[in-house]
Design an enzyme around this catalytic site. Structure first.
Site, mmCIF file in Angstrom:
data_model
loop_
_atom_site.group_PDB
_atom_site.id
_atom_site.type_symbol
_atom_site.label_atom_id
_atom_site.label_comp_id
_atom_site.label_asym_id
_atom_site.label_seq_id
_atom_site.Cartn_x
_atom_site.Cartn_y
_atom_site.Cartn_z
ATOM 1 N N LYS A 81 0.866 -1.179 0.000
ATOM 2 C CA LYS A 81 0.000 0.000 0.000
ATOM 3 C C LYS A 81 0.901 1.226 0.000
ATOM 4 O O LYS A 81 2.063 1.139 0.412
ATOM 5 C CB LYS A 81 -0.897 0.002 1.246
ATOM 6 C CG LYS A 81 -2.156 0.824 1.091
ATOM 7 C CD LYS A 81 -3.244 0.085 0.344
ATOM 8 C CE LYS A 81 -4.428 0.993 0.059
ATOM 9 N NZ LYS A 81 -5.594 0.240 -0.416
ATOM 10 N N ASP A 123 -7.137 4.382 -4.432
ATOM 11 C CA ASP A 123 -7.750 4.228 -3.100
ATOM 12 C C ASP A 123 -8.362 5.610 -2.811
ATOM 13 O O ASP A 123 -8.619 6.380 -3.759
ATOM 14 C CB ASP A 123 -6.702 3.831 -2.050
ATOM 15 C CG ASP A 123 -7.323 3.403 -0.719
ATOM 16 O OD1 ASP A 123 -7.795 2.260 -0.623
ATOM 17 O OD2 ASP A 123 -7.364 4.216 0.229
HETATM 18 P P1 NDP Z 1 -13.036 7.742 -2.392
HETATM 19 O O1 NDP Z 1 -11.978 8.755 -2.190
HETATM 20 O O2 NDP Z 1 -13.591 7.550 -3.751
HETATM 21 O O3 NDP Z 1 -14.263 8.012 -1.410
HETATM 22 C C1 NDP Z 1 -14.082 8.057 -0.035
HETATM 23 C C2 NDP Z 1 -15.399 8.444 0.611
HETATM 24 O O4 NDP Z 1 -15.234 8.344 2.019
HETATM 25 C C3 NDP Z 1 -15.811 9.878 0.334
HETATM 26 O O5 NDP Z 1 -17.206 9.957 0.349
HETATM 27 C C4 NDP Z 1 -15.203 10.634 1.516
HETATM 28 O O6 NDP Z 1 -15.856 11.833 1.804
HETATM 29 C C5 NDP Z 1 -15.393 9.630 2.632
HETATM 30 N N1 NDP Z 1 -14.323 9.829 3.660
HETATM 31 C C6 NDP Z 1 -12.989 9.769 3.477
HETATM 32 N N2 NDP Z 1 -12.321 10.024 4.618
HETATM 33 C C7 NDP Z 1 -13.278 10.259 5.533
HETATM 34 C C8 NDP Z 1 -13.232 10.596 6.900
HETATM 35 N N3 NDP Z 1 -12.067 10.729 7.560
HETATM 36 N N4 NDP Z 1 -14.426 10.732 7.541
HETATM 37 C C9 NDP Z 1 -15.593 10.569 6.871
HETATM 38 N N5 NDP Z 1 -15.691 10.261 5.570
HETATM 39 C C10 NDP Z 1 -14.558 10.116 4.914
HETATM 40 O O7 NDP Z 1 -12.411 6.369 -1.823
HETATM 41 P P2 NDP Z 1 -12.876 4.882 -2.125
HETATM 42 O O8 NDP Z 1 -14.348 4.824 -2.286
HETATM 43 O O9 NDP Z 1 -12.001 4.349 -3.192
HETATM 44 O O10 NDP Z 1 -12.452 4.128 -0.782
HETATM 45 C C11 NDP Z 1 -13.340 3.998 0.342
HETATM 46 C C12 NDP Z 1 -12.832 2.888 1.263
HETATM 47 O O11 NDP Z 1 -12.787 1.652 0.527
HETATM 48 C C13 NDP Z 1 -11.429 3.075 1.832
HETATM 49 O O12 NDP Z 1 -11.367 2.472 3.105
HETATM 50 C C14 NDP Z 1 -10.566 2.271 0.862
HETATM 51 O O13 NDP Z 1 -9.346 1.863 1.453
HETATM 52 C C15 NDP Z 1 -11.491 1.084 0.605
HETATM 53 N N6 NDP Z 1 -11.213 0.320 -0.599
HETATM 54 C C16 NDP Z 1 -11.201 0.920 -1.836
HETATM 55 C C17 NDP Z 1 -10.946 0.172 -2.960
HETATM 56 C C18 NDP Z 1 -11.038 0.751 -4.332
HETATM 57 O O14 NDP Z 1 -10.960 -0.025 -5.310
HETATM 58 N N7 NDP Z 1 -11.216 2.053 -4.508
HETATM 59 C C19 NDP Z 1 -10.601 -1.266 -2.867
HETATM 60 C C20 NDP Z 1 -10.742 -1.817 -1.537
HETATM 61 C C21 NDP Z 1 -11.008 -1.028 -0.460
HETATM 62 P P3 NDP Z 1 -15.173 13.246 1.415
HETATM 63 O O15 NDP Z 1 -15.388 13.383 -0.061
HETATM 64 O O16 NDP Z 1 -15.903 14.251 2.229
HETATM 65 O O17 NDP Z 1 -13.724 13.109 1.800
#
Ligand code: NDP
Length: 448
Positions: free
Chosen positions: A129, A169
């Site tokens: 990562k 991510d």
């Molecule tokens: P994105 O950046 O596309 O979206 C993240 C979302 O989570 C946004 O809505 C964001 O809101 C919210 N968020 C982020 N940080 C916080 C915080 N500290 N408190 C509250 N809300 C928060 O990321 P992904 O959808 O790609 O990833 C989401 C999760 O899934 C993560 O844990 C990631 O590690 C996991 N994941 C992702 C994969 C992928 O293929 N993308 C694969 C496997 C796991 P805001 O816009 O306000 O920041």
């Protein structure tokens, strides 16, 4: 907190002492070690070869300076990370996260989880990562591009299709992968598609990769429901977040007959009893890079709650899809009180240990991220396969492959939980099945 097996206590103590202050990493290691007692009892060969101690120490940790110039000409400084955790099963594989909260402890927890997740897919990929404390929010296109180019100017030397293959991510989507792959290609003078996944469809990407983590999450929950003789039909579902994982989880839930009534971002959550209008969420979050709050100004059936806890919304199924430790004990208590029956982690480690305990004690079926959200990395591996054979599969074929992979991960979790005396326990099943495949490869490869 459950006690650790006597052979595992010194291993955990060593992790705490060698990695001070890295609380998320400690949490991720502890959760895996708590599941491994029956493995330690049945397989003394792992302890003899110090497999678990070696697994907890990354093979390589890279930390570097990322200087760049903002639009007003001022020099900005960030820190870049790549933790290449384990390559026993294949090249290092795992995403890059750009978020101000990123530090070594976050990258290590994510890299550690990634080892077991990648192992569970059954595909030939190791665990890694990376990322940076860079915050893309509010930055112009040109600033994001300059940051990505500077980040890659250091990281490129550690990458390669047989060495280390990053993906997206939090904060890293198709746009950022494009800028990083472009810079990689320019520095190396090689069009080595297999070095990145999550690429655009016209330049080596795979169909379904964008949708894969969200779709895969829902395929897994569909298997959980099927195992209980149930289905998504008519279920009320909460999905936290409104990023890549959340959006495509919502899409698939609606296709399978469920109704998502709430989603969120870091500013708060919206509730829409008519069912979340996904095209509006996509327009706000993807097209305009806006805030979820705007949803309630357009849809009269919706309300926005600033801050607050999305878990207060009554539901049958809850899918935390935003970030680590977002579902705490009060959140779990609210879910239990409203009659929620399934919690499955679309995000990585979104549920605190106290919340997991509360859910399980209340009989809520709980499934961990390393199994539930493995569809993203599995489809990345399918992207690597297509790149290696210069091929491009149809959407239907790729989605079918994803569904089969998620179904087999689900079954592997349950079969393993059965075999090690914890029937129905998805956490133990995922941790043990993921561990054994890596541990056997490490034994075979010798002390390296
Ligand atoms: P994105 O950046 O596309 O979206 C993240 C979302 O989570 C946004 O809505 C964001 O809101 C919210 N968020 C982020 N940080 C916080 C915080 N500290 N408190 C509250 N809300 C928060 O990321 P992904 O959808 O790609 O990833 C989401 C999760 O899934 C993560 O844990 C990631 O590690 C996991 N994941 C992702 C994969 C992928 O293929 N993308 C694969 C496997 C796991 P805001 O816009 O306000 O920041």
């Amino acid at each position: 907190m459950p006690l650790l097996h006597e052979q595992l206590t010194p291993v955990f103590d060593e992790v705490m002492n060698r990695n001070p202050g890295e609380t998320e990493f400690h949490q991720a290691v502890r959760e895996v070690l708590e599941s491994l007692s029956p493995v330690v009892e049945q397989h003394p060969e792992y302890a003899d070869a110090e497999i678990i101690r070696r697994l907890c120490e990354p093979e390589r940790q890279i930390i570097f300076r990322v200087p760049w110039t903002d639009d007003s000409g001022r020099v900005q400084l960030n820190r870049g990370f790549r933790v290449e955790f384990n390559s026993a099963l294949g090249p290092y594989k795992g995403g890059l996260r750009f978020h101000p909260s990123v530090y070594l402890g976050i990258v290590k927890f994510l890299g550690f989880e990634q080892i077991f997740k990648n192992s569970l897919t059954g595909l030939p990929i190791g665990g890694a990562k990376g990322g940076s404390d860079f915050d893309p929010k509010g930055r112009s296109e040109a600033e994001v591009m300059r940051f990505c180019q500077s980040f890659m100017l250091e990281l490129y030397r550690h990458l390669g299709e047989y060495t280390d293959v990053p993906a997206g991510d939090i904060g890293v989507g198709g746009r950022e992968i494009g800028y990083m792959f472009g810079q990689y290609k320019r520095i190396t003078n090689r069009y080595e598609s297999g070095t990145f996944t999550g690429k655009g469809l016209t330049w080596g990407g795979s169909r379904v990769r964008t949708e894969a983590t969200g779709y895969g999450t829902v395929f897994f929950v569909d298997e959980m429901l099927r195992a209980a003789g149930d289905s998504f039909e008519g279920k009320r579902v909460i999905v936290s977040g409104s990023g890549n994982v959340a959006i495509y989880a919502i899409e698939k839930i609606h296709q399978l007959g469920g109704r998502v009534i709430a989603c969120s971002d870091s500013g708060g959550y919206i509730v829409d009893e008519d069912g979340v209008d996904l095209s509006l969420v996509k327009e706000i979050k993807n097209d305009r890079r806006g805030r979820i709050e705007e949803y309630a100004t357009v849809r009269t059936s919706a309300r926005f709650v600033a801050g607050g806890s999305i878990w207060d919304v009554p539901s049958d199924i809850a899918l935390p899809c935003a970030t680590q430790n977002e579902l705490d004990e009060p959140g779990a208590t609210a879910l239990i009180r409203s009659g929620c029956r399934i919690v499955a982690e679309g995000a990585n480690m979104p549920t605190t240990p106290g919340a997991i305990r509360a859910l399980r004690e209340a009989g809520v079926s709980f499934a961990p991220g390393k199994a539930v959200n493995a569809g993203g990395v599995a489809t990345s591996a399918l992207e690597m396969q297509q790149n290696a054979s210069r091929d491009s599969w149809t959407f239907e074929h790729t989605e079918e492959r994803l569904a089969v992979i998620m179904s087999s991960i689900h079954d592997r979790c349950l079969e393993t939980a059965d075999r090690y005396g914890t029937p129905g326990d998805y956490v133990a099943g995922a941790n043990i099945a993921g561990f054994i495949r890596v541990a056997d490869a490490m034994l075979a490869l010798g002390v390296i």
